[in-house]
Design a protein around this motif. Structure first.
Motif, mmCIF file in Angstrom:
data_model
loop_
_atom_site.group_PDB
_atom_site.id
_atom_site.type_symbol
_atom_site.label_atom_id
_atom_site.label_comp_id
_atom_site.label_asym_id
_atom_site.label_seq_id
_atom_site.Cartn_x
_atom_site.Cartn_y
_atom_site.Cartn_z
ATOM 1 N N ARG A 175 89.927 40.614 59.948
ATOM 2 C CA ARG A 175 90.081 40.972 61.351
ATOM 3 C C ARG A 175 88.911 41.843 61.799
ATOM 4 N N PRO A 176 88.501 41.668 63.049
ATOM 5 C CA PRO A 176 87.314 42.372 63.521
ATOM 6 C C PRO A 176 87.630 43.745 64.107
ATOM 7 N N ALA A 177 86.610 44.609 64.082
ATOM 8 C CA ALA A 177 86.686 45.872 64.809
ATOM 9 C C ALA A 177 86.132 45.714 66.218
ATOM 10 N N LEU A 178 85.411 44.611 66.445
ATOM 11 C CA LEU A 178 84.772 44.364 67.737
ATOM 12 C C LEU A 178 84.751 42.863 67.988
ATOM 13 N N VAL A 179 85.076 42.463 69.216
ATOM 14 C CA VAL A 179 85.021 41.047 69.606
ATOM 15 C C VAL A 179 84.123 40.935 70.834
ATOM 16 N N VAL A 180 83.087 40.091 70.721
ATOM 17 C CA VAL A 180 82.173 39.853 71.829
ATOM 18 C C VAL A 180 82.193 38.368 72.151
ATOM 19 N N ALA A 181 82.458 38.037 73.393
ATOM 20 C CA ALA A 181 82.464 36.640 73.830
ATOM 21 C C ALA A 181 81.133 36.310 74.486
ATOM 22 N N ALA A 182 80.575 35.166 74.118
ATOM 23 C CA ALA A 182 79.349 34.666 74.732
ATOM 24 C C ALA A 182 79.726 33.617 75.768
ATOM 25 N N ASP A 183 79.675 33.971 77.037
ATOM 26 C CA ASP A 183 79.939 33.066 78.158
ATOM 27 C C ASP A 183 81.205 32.253 77.927
ATOM 28 N N GLY A 184 81.123 30.911 77.921
ATOM 29 C CA GLY A 184 82.301 30.065 77.803
ATOM 30 C C GLY A 184 83.021 30.171 76.480
ATOM 31 N N GLY A 185 82.399 30.812 75.488
ATOM 32 C CA GLY A 185 83.084 31.048 74.220
ATOM 33 C C GLY A 185 84.308 31.922 74.381
ATOM 34 N N GLY A 186 84.392 32.614 75.508
ATOM 35 C CA GLY A 186 85.565 33.443 75.767
ATOM 36 C C GLY A 186 86.855 32.651 75.823
ATOM 37 N N ARG A 187 86.758 31.330 76.023
ATOM 38 C CA ARG A 187 87.975 30.498 76.050
ATOM 39 C C ARG A 187 88.706 30.509 74.711
ATOM 40 N N HIS A 188 88.001 30.825 73.632
ATOM 41 C CA HIS A 188 88.647 30.830 72.318
ATOM 42 C C HIS A 188 89.540 32.056 72.125
ATOM 43 N N ALA A 189 89.411 33.060 72.972
ATOM 44 C CA ALA A 189 90.192 34.286 72.782
ATOM 45 C C ALA A 189 91.697 34.006 72.820
ATOM 46 N N ALA A 190 92.127 33.145 73.739
ATOM 47 C CA ALA A 190 93.557 32.852 73.852
ATOM 48 C C ALA A 190 94.066 32.133 72.611
ATOM 49 N N ALA A 191 93.290 31.158 72.113
ATOM 50 C CA ALA A 191 93.716 30.412 70.924
ATOM 51 C C ALA A 191 93.787 31.320 69.696
ATOM 52 N N LEU A 192 92.897 32.312 69.653
ATOM 53 C CA LEU A 192 92.872 33.234 68.519
ATOM 54 C C LEU A 192 93.823 34.408 68.709
ATOM 55 N N ASP A 193 94.393 34.535 69.910
ATOM 56 C CA ASP A 193 95.312 35.621 70.242
ATOM 57 C C ASP A 193 94.660 36.986 69.998
ATOM 58 N N ILE A 194 93.442 37.149 70.551
ATOM 59 C CA ILE A 194 92.727 38.402 70.396
ATOM 60 C C ILE A 194 92.232 38.888 71.757
ATOM 61 N N SER A 195 91.976 40.182 71.834
ATOM 62 C CA SER A 195 91.378 40.776 73.031
ATOM 63 C C SER A 195 89.866 40.816 72.860
ATOM 64 N N VAL A 196 89.152 40.684 73.961
ATOM 65 C CA VAL A 196 87.691 40.707 73.950
ATOM 66 C C VAL A 196 87.219 42.079 74.404
ATOM 67 N N ASP A 197 86.281 42.655 73.669
ATOM 68 C CA ASP A 197 85.752 43.982 73.990
ATOM 69 C C ASP A 197 84.549 43.921 74.922
ATOM 70 N N ALA A 198 83.810 42.818 74.897
ATOM 71 C CA ALA A 198 82.640 42.665 75.765
ATOM 72 C C ALA A 198 82.414 41.185 76.007
ATOM 73 N N TRP A 199 81.991 40.853 77.226
ATOM 74 C CA TRP A 199 81.772 39.459 77.636
ATOM 75 C C TRP A 199 80.335 39.370 78.124
ATOM 76 N N VAL A 200 79.544 38.543 77.466
ATOM 77 C CA VAL A 200 78.093 38.539 77.669
ATOM 78 C C VAL A 200 77.615 37.152 78.083
ATOM 79 N N GLY A 201 76.637 37.085 78.974
ATOM 80 C CA GLY A 201 76.004 35.803 79.270
ATOM 81 C C GLY A 201 75.550 35.676 80.700
ATOM 82 N N ASP A 202 75.100 34.451 81.026
ATOM 83 C CA ASP A 202 74.736 34.172 82.419
ATOM 84 C C ASP A 202 75.902 33.550 83.180
ATOM 85 N N PHE A 203 76.999 33.282 82.469
ATOM 86 C CA PHE A 203 78.270 32.826 83.039
ATOM 87 C C PHE A 203 78.127 31.511 83.808
ATOM 88 N N ASP A 204 77.330 30.597 83.217
ATOM 89 C CA ASP A 204 77.198 29.260 83.805
ATOM 90 C C ASP A 204 78.165 28.268 83.172
#
Length: 208
Positions: free
Chosen positions: A22-51
């Motif tokens: 298990r992680p101490a930190l979760v960072v989502a890269a743009d559309g990779g944030g969609r995996h957060a729900a499937a993994l049932d985890i909270s995201v600490d930072a969301w990074v990208g150009d959001f395209d």
């Protein structure tokens, strides 16, 4: 510190994925944030150009970058995690999707490993780790499990033990298919004297 980096490739729920530390930190890269729900985890930072995240909403601080940039969203996410103290990265959703991004992730993993940051690329059904000179890579695989050693440069002194086809200090040219699709006989140990490679592993039921 362990960080998970969520990127936009394929992600399949498997026992191997569920067994990750298990992680101490979760960072989502743009559309990779969609995996957060499937993994049932909270995201600490969301990074990208959001395209590639239209319609996606995460309860996380956003770090926006212009589309005209010199790094991929995954690189920016990894850099942020390392700035916050991460010493081991698990890049989830690393395989599948666009080949250019997958290839860049693989080479980037090798570079970051050489810089002293441990990296595992994972999509649940497939995962990989860099192999560098002088550091034995131990893989606790099941009998018959498929793995490959992909030469990211010309290799010297490649040794593989615990496999159907073992090798002892052989030379492997860049991009060779010689070391693709080996089979584990139990724990596999890979060693390398010179060069860089990525070792990839298929989970059960994914015989390509």
């Amino acid at each position: 510190m362990i960080a998970w980096i969520l990127v936009g490739g394929r992600l399949t729920r498997t026992p191997a994925l569920s067994a990750l530390p298990r992680p101490a930190l979760v960072v989502a890269a743009d559309g990779g944030g969609r995996h957060a729900a499937a993994l049932d985890i909270s995201v600490d930072a969301w990074v990208g150009d959001f395209d590639s995240s239209d319609g996606l909403h995460l309860d996380a601080p956003r770090f926006s970058h212009p589309r005209n940039k010199a790094s991929t969203d995954a690189e920016l996410a990894a850099a942020l995690a390392r700035e916050r103290g991460a010493t081991e990265l698990y890049v989830l959703g690393a395989f599948g999707g666009r080949f250019d991004h997958t290839f860049a992730l693989a080479l980037g993993a090798v570079r970051m490993q050489a810089e002293g940051c441990g990296v595992t690329l994972h999509s649940g059904d497939e995962w990989g780790r860099p192999l560098l000179p002088g550091v034995a890579l131990h893989l606790p695989l099941r009998h018959g499990q498929t793995f490959s050693v992909l030469a990211a440069s010309d290799l010297s002194g490649l040794s593989i033990g615990g496999a159907r086809w073992n090798l002892d200090r052989v030379a492997v040219p860049l991009g060779s298919g010689w070391t693709v699709s080996n089979e584990a006989a139990g724990e596999v140990v890979c060693r390398l004297e010179a060069g860089t490679a990525l070792v990839t592993v298929l989970e059960e039921g994914w015989d390509l």
